[in-house]
Write an enzyme that holds these catalytic residues in place. Sequence first.
Site, PDB file in Angstrom:
ATOM      1  N   ILE A 208     -23.515 -21.465  -0.341  1.00  0.00           N
ATOM      2  CA  ILE A 208     -22.329 -21.584  -1.188  1.00  0.00           C
ATOM      3  C   ILE A 208     -21.119 -21.150  -0.361  1.00  0.00           C
ATOM      4  O   ILE A 208     -21.029 -19.994   0.061  1.00  0.00           O
ATOM      5  CB  ILE A 208     -22.435 -20.697  -2.457  1.00  0.00           C
ATOM      6  CG1 ILE A 208     -23.677 -21.070  -3.277  1.00  0.00           C
ATOM      7  CG2 ILE A 208     -21.161 -20.811  -3.296  1.00  0.00           C
ATOM      8  CD1 ILE A 208     -23.649 -22.471  -3.865  1.00  0.00           C
ATOM      9  N   HIS A 209     -20.204 -22.096  -0.126  1.00  0.00           N
ATOM     10  CA  HIS A 209     -19.066 -21.733   0.728  1.00  0.00           C
ATOM     11  C   HIS A 209     -17.772 -22.489   0.420  1.00  0.00           C
ATOM     12  O   HIS A 209     -16.706 -22.110   0.896  1.00  0.00           O
ATOM     13  CB  HIS A 209     -19.413 -21.984   2.205  1.00  0.00           C
ATOM     14  CG  HIS A 209     -19.394 -23.448   2.566  1.00  0.00           C
ATOM     15  ND1 HIS A 209     -20.450 -24.278   2.307  1.00  0.00           N
ATOM     16  CD2 HIS A 209     -18.445 -24.218   3.154  1.00  0.00           C
ATOM     17  CE1 HIS A 209     -20.157 -25.503   2.720  1.00  0.00           C
ATOM     18  NE2 HIS A 209     -18.939 -25.500   3.230  1.00  0.00           N
ATOM     19  N   ARG A 210     -17.827 -23.564  -0.374  1.00  0.00           N
ATOM     20  CA  ARG A 210     -16.629 -24.376  -0.560  1.00  0.00           C
ATOM     21  C   ARG A 210     -15.559 -23.594  -1.310  1.00  0.00           C
ATOM     22  O   ARG A 210     -15.843 -22.830  -2.240  1.00  0.00           O
ATOM     23  CB  ARG A 210     -16.961 -25.664  -1.313  1.00  0.00           C
ATOM     24  CG  ARG A 210     -17.900 -26.575  -0.569  1.00  0.00           C
ATOM     25  CD  ARG A 210     -18.018 -27.909  -1.270  1.00  0.00           C
ATOM     26  NE  ARG A 210     -16.876 -28.749  -0.961  1.00  0.00           N
ATOM     27  CZ  ARG A 210     -16.810 -29.565   0.101  1.00  0.00           C
ATOM     28  NH1 ARG A 210     -17.822 -29.637   0.933  1.00  0.00           N
ATOM     29  NH2 ARG A 210     -15.749 -30.304   0.317  1.00  0.00           N
TER      30      ARG A 210
END
Length: 360
Positions: A208-210
């Site tokens: 999860i990084h956006r």
Amino acid sequence: MKKIVTILGARPQFVKAAVLSRIIRDHAQIKEIIVHTGQHYDMNMSAIFFDEMAIPKPSYNLNINEMSHGAMTGHMFEELEKVLQKEEPDAVVVYGDTNSTLAGALAAKKMNIKIVHIEAGLRSFNMAMPEEVNRVLTDRISDLLLCPTDIAIQNLQKEGFANFDSDIVKCGDIMKDAVEFYGKMSAAKSSIIQDLNLVKNNFILATIHRQENTDDVEKLISIFEGLEEIHRDTEIILPLHPRTRVILERHKLDYNITMIDPVGYFDMLELLKNCKMVISDSGGLQKEAFFNKKHCVIAREETEWIELVSNGFAEIVGSDKTLLIEAFNKFKNSDVDFSKNLYGTQVGKRIHQEILSILK
């Protein structure tokens, strides 16, 4: 001998470009100059990264990062123009949808240098995404649009590209070549499965990084609460992106899932090969999951790779905790045939042929 300048800005772009670079070296018909804009700092992109993966080291490293989108793109444009003036290439090759992609295409266009866009035609139809702006603008000014899928071709046709002076070709997805090539050597290069004491097909790989998720704390909490509930059933391994780590620490959010430091490409391939399924907001990881015969739960509101969803290999859940858990339960016992060829074969060779044709 004809010359191309390849402009890259992030680790996934280097992995993809390595496929084409090997073919270029083997055929010795083109001289390739690689430029790294420095857009994404990646602790795993050390000298070892280039040596172990047989990726040519960049001739130029512009070290442009940690700026706003506008400042970064403008500074890249300025510095890339200097490189192109010095090298005088016959064409510029860009990949995907980063600020480096757009800056490279703009610099080339202003100098009347032909532009080859690999991964052309992809659309999320969400213009709030910087990546969507980059890819739309890059497509519009490119001379050779190399598309990975039929849907990408259709997107360009709907946008009127038949009326533009450009060539549109379906080549397939070059990341497929990369996964196949490096997947054969990853087990010998990585010990992460043993180091983490993981059992094959008994854990979930998550990333999860956006910004759309990390910058909205309510969305982030919803996703991580869903991950935590799933973790009670099947262990979740989450290589934690620095941006995500900062947000979690800032809001004092702590979850009972297995978070590890960011990993190198070989480690990621081994996690992909051995996991049960993938939960991610990454674009590239959706396809890499498919290439490794894994379902992907997409923690975004849309995907550029809609064929994964329409064929039952992936499901879009956004940041909805309930939908996330439902998709996990749907896929955990699913028996789907992953043999369908969605992304072509020997893609790098096809791209090489198309570039040669435009250089004549």
